[in-house]
Design a protein around this motif. Structure first.
Motif, PDB file in Angstrom:
ATOM      1  N   ARG A 164     -16.491 -40.343   4.610  1.00  0.00           N
ATOM      2  CA  ARG A 164     -17.124 -39.748   3.426  1.00  0.00           C
ATOM      3  C   ARG A 164     -16.432 -38.443   3.059  1.00  0.00           C
ATOM      4  N   ARG A 165     -16.153 -37.607   4.051  1.00  0.00           N
ATOM      5  CA  ARG A 165     -15.477 -36.336   3.779  1.00  0.00           C
ATOM      6  C   ARG A 165     -14.067 -36.568   3.228  1.00  0.00           C
ATOM      7  N   PHE A 166     -13.376 -37.564   3.761  1.00  0.00           N
ATOM      8  CA  PHE A 166     -12.028 -37.885   3.270  1.00  0.00           C
ATOM      9  C   PHE A 166     -12.072 -38.306   1.803  1.00  0.00           C
ATOM     10  N   LEU A 167     -13.072 -39.100   1.430  1.00  0.00           N
ATOM     11  CA  LEU A 167     -13.226 -39.517   0.033  1.00  0.00           C
ATOM     12  C   LEU A 167     -13.530 -38.320  -0.862  1.00  0.00           C
ATOM     13  N   GLU A 168     -14.384 -37.432  -0.382  1.00  0.00           N
ATOM     14  CA  GLU A 168     -14.766 -36.265  -1.173  1.00  0.00           C
ATOM     15  C   GLU A 168     -13.593 -35.311  -1.393  1.00  0.00           C
ATOM     16  N   GLU A 169     -12.687 -35.259  -0.423  1.00  0.00           N
ATOM     17  CA  GLU A 169     -11.556 -34.336  -0.519  1.00  0.00           C
ATOM     18  C   GLU A 169     -10.345 -34.944  -1.207  1.00  0.00           C
ATOM     19  N   ASN A 170     -10.316 -36.269  -1.353  1.00  0.00           N
ATOM     20  CA  ASN A 170      -9.131 -36.936  -1.892  1.00  0.00           C
ATOM     21  C   ASN A 170      -9.469 -37.929  -3.002  1.00  0.00           C
ATOM     22  N   PHE A 171     -10.593 -37.719  -3.686  1.00  0.00           N
ATOM     23  CA  PHE A 171     -11.048 -38.703  -4.677  1.00  0.00           C
ATOM     24  C   PHE A 171     -10.074 -38.888  -5.839  1.00  0.00           C
ATOM     25  N   ALA A 172      -9.264 -37.877  -6.119  1.00  0.00           N
ATOM     26  CA  ALA A 172      -8.334 -37.975  -7.247  1.00  0.00           C
ATOM     27  C   ALA A 172      -7.098 -38.808  -6.913  1.00  0.00           C
ATOM     28  N   ALA A 173      -6.879 -39.085  -5.608  1.00  0.00           N
ATOM     29  CA  ALA A 173      -5.704 -39.853  -5.199  1.00  0.00           C
ATOM     30  C   ALA A 173      -5.950 -41.342  -5.407  1.00  0.00           C
ATOM     31  N   ASP A 174      -4.873 -42.097  -5.355  1.00  0.00           N
ATOM     32  CA  ASP A 174      -4.960 -43.554  -5.491  1.00  0.00           C
ATOM     33  C   ASP A 174      -5.290 -44.130  -4.115  1.00  0.00           C
ATOM     34  N   LEU A 175      -6.577 -44.229  -3.811  1.00  0.00           N
ATOM     35  CA  LEU A 175      -7.030 -44.635  -2.480  1.00  0.00           C
ATOM     36  C   LEU A 175      -7.376 -46.113  -2.428  1.00  0.00           C
ATOM     37  N   SER A 176      -7.170 -46.710  -1.258  1.00  0.00           N
ATOM     38  CA  SER A 176      -7.599 -48.079  -0.989  1.00  0.00           C
ATOM     39  C   SER A 176      -8.512 -48.067   0.228  1.00  0.00           C
ATOM     40  N   ILE A 177      -9.309 -49.106   0.381  1.00  0.00           N
ATOM     41  CA  ILE A 177     -10.184 -49.217   1.552  1.00  0.00           C
ATOM     42  C   ILE A 177      -9.345 -49.213   2.823  1.00  0.00           C
ATOM     43  N   GLU A 178      -8.203 -49.885   2.780  1.00  0.00           N
ATOM     44  CA  GLU A 178      -7.337 -49.953   3.953  1.00  0.00           C
ATOM     45  C   GLU A 178      -6.849 -48.568   4.370  1.00  0.00           C
ATOM     46  N   ARG A 179      -6.510 -47.736   3.373  1.00  0.00           N
ATOM     47  CA  ARG A 179      -6.028 -46.395   3.696  1.00  0.00           C
ATOM     48  C   ARG A 179      -7.141 -45.532   4.304  1.00  0.00           C
ATOM     49  N   VAL A 180      -8.337 -45.620   3.750  1.00  0.00           N
ATOM     50  CA  VAL A 180      -9.459 -44.836   4.284  1.00  0.00           C
ATOM     51  C   VAL A 180      -9.791 -45.304   5.695  1.00  0.00           C
ATOM     52  N   ALA A 181      -9.808 -46.620   5.914  1.00  0.00           N
ATOM     53  CA  ALA A 181     -10.101 -47.170   7.239  1.00  0.00           C
ATOM     54  C   ALA A 181      -9.061 -46.712   8.251  1.00  0.00           C
ATOM     55  N   GLN A 182      -7.802 -46.712   7.843  1.00  0.00           N
ATOM     56  CA  GLN A 182      -6.729 -46.263   8.727  1.00  0.00           C
ATOM     57  C   GLN A 182      -6.887 -44.783   9.064  1.00  0.00           C
ATOM     58  N   GLN A 183      -7.345 -44.003   8.109  1.00  0.00           N
ATOM     59  CA  GLN A 183      -7.527 -42.573   8.305  1.00  0.00           C
ATOM     60  C   GLN A 183      -8.550 -42.288   9.410  1.00  0.00           C
ATOM     61  N   VAL A 184      -9.602 -43.088   9.476  1.00  0.00           N
ATOM     62  CA  VAL A 184     -10.660 -42.854  10.472  1.00  0.00           C
ATOM     63  C   VAL A 184     -10.583 -43.838  11.636  1.00  0.00           C
ATOM     64  N   ARG A 185      -9.526 -44.662  11.664  1.00  0.00           N
ATOM     65  CA  ARG A 185      -9.223 -45.543  12.794  1.00  0.00           C
ATOM     66  C   ARG A 185     -10.296 -46.600  13.053  1.00  0.00           C
ATOM     67  N   VAL A 186     -10.721 -47.263  11.986  1.00  0.00           N
ATOM     68  CA  VAL A 186     -11.612 -48.417  12.107  1.00  0.00           C
ATOM     69  C   VAL A 186     -11.054 -49.523  11.220  1.00  0.00           C
ATOM     70  N   SER A 187     -11.583 -50.720  11.354  1.00  0.00           N
ATOM     71  CA  SER A 187     -11.129 -51.808  10.497  1.00  0.00           C
ATOM     72  C   SER A 187     -11.757 -51.680   9.114  1.00  0.00           C
ATOM     73  N   PRO A 188     -11.098 -52.186   8.073  1.00  0.00           N
ATOM     74  CA  PRO A 188     -11.693 -52.144   6.723  1.00  0.00           C
ATOM     75  C   PRO A 188     -13.053 -52.830   6.673  1.00  0.00           C
ATOM     76  N   GLN A 189     -13.208 -53.941   7.405  1.00  0.00           N
ATOM     77  CA  GLN A 189     -14.479 -54.670   7.396  1.00  0.00           C
ATOM     78  C   GLN A 189     -15.608 -53.821   7.979  1.00  0.00           C
ATOM     79  N   TYR A 190     -15.324 -53.150   9.098  1.00  0.00           N
ATOM     80  CA  TYR A 190     -16.346 -52.289   9.699  1.00  0.00           C
ATOM     81  C   TYR A 190     -16.669 -51.117   8.781  1.00  0.00           C
ATOM     82  N   LEU A 191     -15.642 -50.529   8.163  1.00  0.00           N
ATOM     83  CA  LEU A 191     -15.863 -49.377   7.278  1.00  0.00           C
ATOM     84  C   LEU A 191     -16.801 -49.740   6.140  1.00  0.00           C
TER      85      LEU A 191
END
Length: 263
Positions: A164-191
């Motif tokens: 959630r904090r990563f999304l709040e700090e980087n919302f203007a970037a071109d983000l994907s679920i895979e990138r956010v999941a990788q950032q917090v070290r979980v699978s996209p499905q679990y995220l």
């Protein structure tokens, strides 16, 4: 969750082992189901791309497609028991696996079922194979039920707060679920599943809400054009931003800006 039984054929086994001075087991490839219970010491479990550290009293359910391995550090005394097999009809379980905790503190029920399986031994006499398979399914049901209860009762996991904090700090970037999941070290499905469970919406919906919130903040407090605001907060085009403002506030961006000025 109502669970269909898993067909484990003749490869279904229970066992126990004491590592007096460390050691490894595996790697094992292919579809593989393993339930590991640590009684004394600690053990590292590698399941495909994830790594878990299990301590005494904890148990874990692993479902792997490519690689399973366990290891105990040298000069470490560790006693474990396990149940494993090659699942034949477990596609539903692989799909649901990300929805519950990877390990839990073993309950008395889990200990009892595991010990019953270990006591059966490896032989096939007297229909033991069928009993062993039934015990494995009972163990699976017990673990999933207890893991779901723990998930339902625990506070928001740190990984979800970090996402959630990563999304709040980087919302203007071109983000994907895979990138956010990788950032917090979980699978996209679990995220996706855990984010929705604990925060009431998917990561994607939260991302768009962050963009809209900051966009309306700029709209009401700056003289930037609607296009400049849209691109600055992560929208691909001004039309999308305008449509989201209309849906949220029942007025156009220009009208929302005027309302703020008049107020």
């Amino acid at each position: 969750m109502r669970l269909p039984p898993i067909d484990l054929s003749r490869e279904n086994t229970f066992g126990e082992l004491t590592y007096e001075n460390g050691g490894d087991y595996g790697p094992i490839g292919g579809d593989y189901l393993a339930f590991m219970l640590v009684h004394v010491g600690s053990l590292t479990l590698e399941a495909d791309d994830s790594v878990l550290q299990l301590e005494a009293g904890q148990c874990a359910l692993s479902l792997t497609r490519d690689r399973y391995m366990t290891s105990v550090a040298p000069e470490t005394l560790t006693h474990v028991s396990w149940c494993d097999g090659r699942p034949q009809n477990a596609a539903w379980l692989y799909k649901e696996r990300e929805k519950f905790a990877p390990f839990i503190v073993a309950s008395p029920m889990v200990h009892t079922l595991m010990q019953l399986g270990v006591d059966l031994g490896l032989g096939e006499r007297g229909g033991r194979s069928g009993v062993r398979e039934s015990l494995t399914n009972a163990l699976l049901h017990a673990f999933i039920y207890e893991a779901e209860v723990i998930e339902a009762e625990r506070p928001i996991p740190q990984t979800i707060l970090q996402a959630r904090r990563f999304l709040e700090e980087n919302f203007a970037a071109d983000l994907s679920i895979e990138r956010v999941a990788q950032q917090v070290r979980v699978s996209p499905q679990y995220l996706v599943s855990a984010f929705k469970k604990h925060l009431g919406m998917t990561p994607a919906k939260y991302l768009w809400r962050c963009r809209l919130d900051y966009g309306t903040h700029l709209l009401q407090r700056t003289g930037l054009s609607i296009s400049e605001i849209a691109y600055q907060v992560g929208y691909k085009n001004p039309y999308h931003f305008s449509r989201q403002v209309k849906l949220a506030f029942d007025c156009s961006p220009t009208e929302l800006r005027e309302q703020k000025r008049n107020a």
